[in-house]
Design a protein around this motif. Sequence first.
Motif, PDB file in Angstrom:
ATOM      1  N   GLU A  44     -27.814  48.068  58.169  1.00 38.59           N
ATOM      2  CA  GLU A  44     -27.388  48.090  56.767  1.00 38.59           C
ATOM      3  C   GLU A  44     -28.578  47.841  55.841  1.00 38.59           C
ATOM      4  OE1 GLU A  44     -24.362  45.156  56.508  1.00 38.59           O
ATOM      5  OE2 GLU A  44     -22.840  46.356  57.548  1.00 38.59           O
ATOM      6  N   LEU A  45     -29.417  46.868  56.209  1.00 37.47           N
ATOM      7  CA  LEU A  45     -30.597  46.583  55.390  1.00 37.47           C
ATOM      8  C   LEU A  45     -31.579  47.752  55.418  1.00 37.47           C
ATOM      9  CD1 LEU A  45     -31.253  42.846  56.365  1.00 37.47           C
ATOM     10  CD2 LEU A  45     -30.385  43.693  54.174  1.00 37.47           C
ATOM     11  N   GLU A  46     -31.736  48.380  56.562  1.00 40.62           N
ATOM     12  CA  GLU A  46     -32.647  49.527  56.668  1.00 40.62           C
ATOM     13  C   GLU A  46     -32.213  50.678  55.765  1.00 40.62           C
ATOM     14  OE1 GLU A  46     -32.539  50.230  60.877  1.00 40.62           O
ATOM     15  OE2 GLU A  46     -34.560  49.426  61.154  1.00 40.62           O
ATOM     16  N   ILE A  47     -30.909  50.916  55.696  1.00 35.83           N
ATOM     17  CA  ILE A  47     -30.403  51.984  54.835  1.00 35.83           C
ATOM     18  C   ILE A  47     -30.795  51.731  53.387  1.00 35.83           C
ATOM     19  CG2 ILE A  47     -28.297  52.996  53.872  1.00 35.83           C
ATOM     20  CD1 ILE A  47     -27.006  52.626  56.645  1.00 35.83           C
ATOM     21  N   ASP A  48     -30.596  50.494  52.923  1.00 34.91           N
ATOM     22  CA  ASP A  48     -30.949  50.159  51.540  1.00 34.91           C
ATOM     23  C   ASP A  48     -32.464  50.168  51.337  1.00 34.91           C
ATOM     24  OD1 ASP A  48     -28.379  49.910  50.541  1.00 34.91           O
ATOM     25  OD2 ASP A  48     -28.214  47.788  51.063  1.00 34.91           O
ATOM     26  N   ALA A  49     -33.214  49.735  52.360  1.00 41.06           N
ATOM     27  CA  ALA A  49     -34.675  49.728  52.245  1.00 41.06           C
ATOM     28  C   ALA A  49     -35.217  51.149  52.119  1.00 41.06           C
ATOM     29  CB  ALA A  49     -35.292  49.027  53.450  1.00 41.06           C
ATOM     30  N   HIS A 144     -30.270  40.365  51.097  1.00 40.46           N
ATOM     31  CA  HIS A 144     -29.644  41.505  50.421  1.00 40.46           C
ATOM     32  C   HIS A 144     -30.739  42.336  49.763  1.00 40.46           C
ATOM     33  CE1 HIS A 144     -26.740  43.869  48.207  1.00 40.46           C
ATOM     34  NE2 HIS A 144     -27.261  43.496  47.054  1.00 40.46           N
ATOM     35  N   ILE A 145     -30.463  43.625  49.578  1.00 40.45           N
ATOM     36  CA  ILE A 145     -31.379  44.530  48.863  1.00 40.45           C
ATOM     37  C   ILE A 145     -30.601  45.228  47.763  1.00 40.45           C
ATOM     38  CG2 ILE A 145     -32.901  46.542  49.038  1.00 40.45           C
ATOM     39  CD1 ILE A 145     -33.269  45.871  51.999  1.00 40.45           C
ATOM     40  N   GLU A 146     -31.160  45.201  46.552  1.00 43.05           N
ATOM     41  CA  GLU A 146     -30.539  45.868  45.411  1.00 43.05           C
ATOM     42  C   GLU A 146     -31.489  46.963  44.931  1.00 43.05           C
ATOM     43  OE1 GLU A 146     -28.114  47.341  43.416  1.00 43.05           O
ATOM     44  OE2 GLU A 146     -27.296  45.393  44.006  1.00 43.05           O
ATOM     45  N   PRO A 147     -31.322  48.201  45.412  1.00 39.23           N
ATOM     46  CA  PRO A 147     -32.268  49.278  45.067  1.00 39.23           C
ATOM     47  C   PRO A 147     -32.377  49.559  43.573  1.00 39.23           C
ATOM     48  CG  PRO A 147     -30.913  49.920  46.946  1.00 39.23           C
ATOM     49  CD  PRO A 147     -30.314  48.657  46.390  1.00 39.23           C
ATOM     50  N   ALA A 148     -31.315  49.301  42.821  1.00 34.41           N
ATOM     51  CA  ALA A 148     -31.320  49.639  41.392  1.00 34.41           C
ATOM     52  C   ALA A 148     -31.879  48.537  40.507  1.00 34.41           C
ATOM     53  CB  ALA A 148     -29.895  49.980  40.947  1.00 34.41           C
ATOM     54  N   GLY A 149     -32.235  47.389  41.072  1.00 29.95           N
ATOM     55  CA  GLY A 149     -32.742  46.301  40.249  1.00 29.95           C
ATOM     56  C   GLY A 149     -31.646  45.590  39.487  1.00 29.95           C
ATOM     57  N   ASP A 150     -32.020  44.899  38.409  1.00 29.67           N
ATOM     58  CA  ASP A 150     -31.024  44.188  37.604  1.00 29.67           C
ATOM     59  C   ASP A 150     -31.351  44.334  36.122  1.00 29.67           C
ATOM     60  OD1 ASP A 150     -33.166  42.526  37.124  1.00 29.67           O
ATOM     61  OD2 ASP A 150     -32.383  40.810  38.214  1.00 29.67           O
ATOM     62  N   GLU A 151     -30.679  43.523  35.277  1.00 33.86           N
ATOM     63  CA  GLU A 151     -30.856  43.656  33.836  1.00 33.86           C
ATOM     64  C   GLU A 151     -32.219  43.170  33.352  1.00 33.86           C
ATOM     65  OE1 GLU A 151     -28.736  39.634  34.397  1.00 33.86           O
ATOM     66  OE2 GLU A 151     -28.923  41.585  35.400  1.00 33.86           O
ATOM     67  N   PHE A 152     -32.925  42.399  34.196  1.00 31.57           N
ATOM     68  CA  PHE A 152     -34.233  41.887  33.803  1.00 31.57           C
ATOM     69  C   PHE A 152     -35.369  42.830  34.173  1.00 31.57           C
ATOM     70  CE2 PHE A 152     -31.618  38.037  34.561  1.00 31.57           C
ATOM     71  CZ  PHE A 152     -31.639  37.526  33.279  1.00 31.57           C
ATOM     72  N   ASP A 153     -35.174  43.612  35.243  1.00 33.95           N
ATOM     73  CA  ASP A 153     -36.242  44.495  35.723  1.00 33.95           C
ATOM     74  C   ASP A 153     -35.606  45.624  36.514  1.00 33.95           C
ATOM     75  OD1 ASP A 153     -38.456  45.646  37.223  1.00 33.95           O
ATOM     76  OD2 ASP A 153     -39.590  43.854  36.686  1.00 33.95           O
ATOM     77  N   GLY A 154     -36.040  46.844  36.255  1.00 32.22           N
ATOM     78  CA  GLY A 154     -35.474  47.987  36.958  1.00 32.22           C
ATOM     79  C   GLY A 154     -36.044  48.207  38.349  1.00 32.22           C
TER      80      GLY A 154
END
Length: 230
Positions: A44-49, A144-154
């Motif tokens: 699952e982590l590899e897919i997001d990475a 966890h990995i968030e490919p899209a970033g957050d509101e502070f940094d893309g």
Amino acid sequence: MPASFTWMGLLSLAVSITSLSVTIAIFSLGRRLSFRQQRERVRELEIDAWKVLKPIRTDGINSKVIVMNVARYQRGYDGSNAMTWRGHAFTGPEMIEIVHSGVIVIDTAVASYYDGGRRTLTETNDRAPNVLQCGHIPWAWIEHIEPAGDEFDGSPIFFVRHKAPGRSPYNYSTFRESSPVPFGANDRDYYRPIPELGTRHPSTILDWWTFIKNFRTSRAMEKATSWDHD
């Protein structure tokens, strides 16, 4: 009676300790992931990475990622990065590789030298080009990995447990040439490894000492800044 009472008390204490030990063992076994579960989690982590690395390689987008300190994030994150005893909230390295054991990022540039034609990190009179110190983040430390970033940094975010000495997210570091060469169908930047420089593993004494010095310096600068504003 007193002797009888003492033995009964000891027996009761022994039973209580045994019960507690069994409870802790059951709890630990319940939390432990099976090998199959571990592999499923890594997949699952590899897919997001790869969602992060693929556009870096094929579309030439910025390779910067955010390595978020989970211990800091869980205590409330507002986008700031002031240093605390738990370390910085985040760092911003460049992602370059995915390997079977984790993710490799460019951490920093360091000086290198020549010693009899070989590269070394030990200072000599024969200066060589700077090299890249690349940190390895193991899958087991990535929550966890968030490919899209957050509101502070893309930039993509890797939420990582900083388990190495000195609140580092890297369980070891290797070294690569600082000047990339084109590689693959898309002529992506490839930073050639320098095996002769070896592998740097975290040092409990040195890395914690460096962390403490940086922490004290950071606090001193914060105090000086607050006095200037006053």
